[in-house]
Design a protein around this motif. Structure first.
Motif, PDB file in Angstrom:
ATOM      1  N   GLU A   1      48.474  65.682  10.676  1.00 44.23           N
ATOM      2  CA  GLU A   1      49.353  66.021  11.795  1.00 44.23           C
ATOM      3  C   GLU A   1      48.908  67.309  12.483  1.00 44.23           C
ATOM      4  O   GLU A   1      48.952  67.415  13.711  1.00 44.23           O
ATOM      5  CB  GLU A   1      50.798  66.138  11.310  1.00 44.23           C
ATOM      6  N   THR A   2      48.484  68.288  11.704  1.00 44.43           N
ATOM      7  CA  THR A   2      48.030  69.550  12.288  1.00 44.43           C
ATOM      8  C   THR A   2      46.705  69.358  13.020  1.00 44.43           C
ATOM      9  O   THR A   2      46.493  69.950  14.086  1.00 44.43           O
ATOM     10  CB  THR A   2      47.921  70.635  11.207  1.00 44.43           C
ATOM     11  N   GLU A   3      45.822  68.518  12.503  1.00 46.52           N
ATOM     12  CA  GLU A   3      44.573  68.204  13.207  1.00 46.52           C
ATOM     13  C   GLU A   3      44.857  67.528  14.543  1.00 46.52           C
ATOM     14  O   GLU A   3      44.152  67.759  15.524  1.00 46.52           O
ATOM     15  CB  GLU A   3      43.678  67.319  12.343  1.00 46.52           C
TER      16      GLU A   3
ATOM     17  N   LEU B   1      47.441  68.137  16.436  1.00 48.08           N
ATOM     18  CA  LEU B   1      47.834  69.214  17.346  1.00 48.08           C
ATOM     19  C   LEU B   1      46.603  69.884  17.936  1.00 48.08           C
ATOM     20  O   LEU B   1      46.549  70.169  19.139  1.00 48.08           O
ATOM     21  CB  LEU B   1      48.696  70.250  16.620  1.00 48.08           C
TER      22      LEU B   1
ATOM     23  N   VAL C   1      47.058  76.363  17.319  1.00 48.87           N
ATOM     24  CA  VAL C   1      47.784  76.429  16.050  1.00 48.87           C
ATOM     25  C   VAL C   1      47.837  77.837  15.466  1.00 48.87           C
ATOM     26  O   VAL C   1      48.524  78.065  14.477  1.00 48.87           O
ATOM     27  CB  VAL C   1      47.222  75.419  15.020  1.00 48.87           C
TER      28      VAL C   1
ATOM     29  N   THR D   1      53.525  74.289  12.632  1.00 50.28           N
ATOM     30  CA  THR D   1      52.684  73.155  12.263  1.00 50.28           C
ATOM     31  C   THR D   1      53.266  72.476  11.027  1.00 50.28           C
ATOM     32  O   THR D   1      54.083  73.053  10.303  1.00 50.28           O
ATOM     33  CB  THR D   1      51.256  73.619  11.935  1.00 50.28           C
ATOM     34  N   SER D   2      52.836  71.253  10.798  1.00 48.83           N
ATOM     35  CA  SER D   2      53.256  70.549   9.585  1.00 48.83           C
ATOM     36  C   SER D   2      52.808  71.307   8.348  1.00 48.83           C
ATOM     37  O   SER D   2      53.545  71.381   7.361  1.00 48.83           O
ATOM     38  CB  SER D   2      52.670  69.140   9.566  1.00 48.83           C
ATOM     39  N   LEU D   3      51.615  71.863   8.405  1.00 49.14           N
ATOM     40  CA  LEU D   3      51.122  72.625   7.252  1.00 49.14           C
ATOM     41  C   LEU D   3      52.020  73.824   6.962  1.00 49.14           C
ATOM     42  O   LEU D   3      52.355  74.097   5.811  1.00 49.14           O
ATOM     43  CB  LEU D   3      49.680  73.079   7.483  1.00 49.14           C
TER      44      LEU D   3
ATOM     45  N   CYS E   1      48.266  74.553   1.666  1.00 47.30           N
ATOM     46  CA  CYS E   1      48.628  74.389   3.080  1.00 47.30           C
ATOM     47  C   CYS E   1      48.164  75.586   3.901  1.00 47.30           C
ATOM     48  O   CYS E   1      47.602  75.417   4.985  1.00 47.30           O
ATOM     49  CB  CYS E   1      50.137  74.218   3.227  1.00 47.30           C
TER      50      CYS E   1
ATOM     51  N   LEU F   1      45.415  75.537   6.861  1.00 48.28           N
ATOM     52  CA  LEU F   1      45.768  75.987   8.206  1.00 48.28           C
ATOM     53  C   LEU F   1      44.810  77.065   8.694  1.00 48.28           C
ATOM     54  O   LEU F   1      44.358  77.034   9.842  1.00 48.28           O
ATOM     55  CB  LEU F   1      47.209  76.502   8.239  1.00 48.28           C
TER      56      LEU F   1
END
Length: 82
Positions: A18-20, A22, A29, A36-38, A52, A56
């Motif tokens: 999910e963060t990738e 973004l 980020v 972020t999800s992380l 996490c 990140l």
């Protein structure tokens, strides 16, 4: 009473994906206003917080290398335009 087990590896992998996404959409980020999800899962599950946070930081470094910000030199600013 049934116990509920969370697959933390799956949670971590999903948060990375999910963060990738973004990053792919151009979201910065590293911006402290972006959750972020992380970051969210790091706060929710202390067991994977270090993983996490490390992931990140790696994504932030990768994004910074791929999309360096343009630095404005003070001599390039047109003060007469203000």
């Amino acid at each position: 009473m049934s116990e509920f087990f969370v697959d933390l590896d799956a949670v971590f992998n999903l948060a990375v994906q999910e963060t990738e996404e973004l990053v792919k959409h151009g979201i910065d980020v590293s911006d402290p206003c972006v959750v972020t999800s992380l970051g969210w899962y790091a706060n929710k599950y202390q067991e994977i917080a270090e993983r996490c946070n490390s992931a990140l930081l790696e994504l932030i470094d990768k994004q910074a290398a791929d999309f360096p910000r343009q630095v404005i030199v003070p001599s390039e600013i047109d003060m007469d335009g203000f």
